[in-house]
Design an enzyme around this catalytic site. Sequence first.
Site, PDB file in Angstrom:
ATOM      1  N   SER A   1       0.838  -1.197   0.000  1.00  0.00           N
ATOM      2  CA  SER A   1       0.000   0.000   0.000  1.00  0.00           C
ATOM      3  C   SER A   1       0.873   1.248   0.000  1.00  0.00           C
ATOM      4  O   SER A   1       2.081   1.189   0.262  1.00  0.00           O
ATOM      5  CB  SER A   1      -0.920   0.009   1.230  1.00  0.00           C
ATOM      6  OG  SER A   1      -1.863  -1.037   1.158  1.00  0.00           O
ATOM      7  N   ALA A   2       0.271   2.382  -0.275  1.00  0.00           N
ATOM      8  CA  ALA A   2       1.002   3.652  -0.284  1.00  0.00           C
ATOM      9  C   ALA A   2       1.516   3.963   1.121  1.00  0.00           C
ATOM     10  O   ALA A   2       0.875   3.624   2.124  1.00  0.00           O
ATOM     11  CB  ALA A   2       0.097   4.771  -0.776  1.00  0.00           C
TER      12      ALA A   2
END
Length: 362
Positions: A64-65
Site C-alpha cells: 500500500s502507499a
Amino acid sequence: MGGAVSAGEDNDDLIDNLKEAQYIRTERVEQAFRAIDRGDYYLDGYRDSAYKDLAWKHGNIHLSAPCIYSEVMEALKLQPGLSFLNLGSGTGYLSTMVGLIIGPFGVNHGVELHRDVVEYARDKLEDFIKNSDSFDKFEFCEPVFVVGNCLEIATDSHQYDRIYCGAGVQKDHENYMKVLLKIGGILVMPIDDQLTQITRTGQSSWESKNILAVSFAPLVQQNRGDGEKADTVQLPPVAVRTLQDLSRIYIRRTLRSLAPEDDSQGKSARVPQKRKRRRCRRRRINTYVFVGNQLIPQMVESEEEEQNHNEEEHNKELEEEEEERDIGDIEIIRQVNVLRDQIMALPLPESLKAYLLYFREK
C-alpha cells in the site's frame, strides 16, 4: 491510492515528507518507519519507485502507499506487549514495523492468501534479521505468517489486542472481524471506501471512527462447490518463551542499556574548513583609440587590475588544491553496531556469542 506527499530520494527523505504532511505524528511510529527501509521490500529493478507515496503491485506482491501505512500505524496505537493480527499480511513490511514496537513479549501473526507471497515475506524477514542494524537497536517480536483465507479462520481462535485488515471488507463480514478482537482492542480496516478505526468497548459494543478515504481491492472469498468444506485457517499458537530465549532477551537488553547513546550512531565525519577566497576590486581606465578617422573610447585594464586578476586566479588554484587534500582527510562515516561489538567482547564461547547475536553474520 497515495500521492498525498512528495516523493523522497531515500527512506529517510520519504519519512520526513510523511511527518511534514502529518501522516506520521508520534515518535514511536517514526522510529519504526525509519528502521525498516521500504525499498528492501521491492523486487530488484523496481526500487526506484519505493519512495513515492504510491501503492505498488507485481503479480501477487502488493504494498500500500506509505501514507496509508502511516495512518494505520498511528490508528493502531501500538504498545509493547500487545498481540497483533495482520489479515492479508502480504510482504510482511507492516508486520515487521509492528514487531519493533510491540517487542519480544508481544504476539505478531499474519494470514496471507497466496503461498508465494508468504514465502516472499519470510525471505524478507530473514534478510532483516540477518543483515539490518536496526534489528540490534530494537527488541523485536518476530512475525509468524501462515497461508490461508482470512475469512476462514477457525471459530475457536484466540483474540487479539490489535488487528489490521489490508483488503476491503464488505458490510456482511464486519462482525466476523470484530469477534476476533479483545475487549479494549482496536481494529483498523477499510470498509465502504473508508479506512476505519473500530474500538471494542464491551462484550457487544464498539466505537467506530473514519480515518481516511481509501480504495482497496475487496477480500477474496473462497470458492467451493456444494457440500464442500472450507479450508479452515488455524492461527499460530501463542507460545511461551523458553528460559534460554528469555536469557538472550535480557542479556541483550542489559548490554544495550549500557551502550553510550552517541556511540551507537556511528562516527561523525570531520568537516574541513573552507579557505576564504580573497576578493579583489577591479579598476578600469578609460582610453581612446583611433579607428580610421574616428576616436572611439575603450576600456582597458590597468597594471594594478591585471596584477589583482592574476592573484585571484592564483588563489583559486590554491583553494582547489586544498579542497582536494581536505577530501582525503575526511573520516569515512562508519555505522558502528555497538551491541554486536559488546557481545563479541564478552568472555564466552563462540557458539554462545552466535546465539546472542541470533546467528547474524553482519
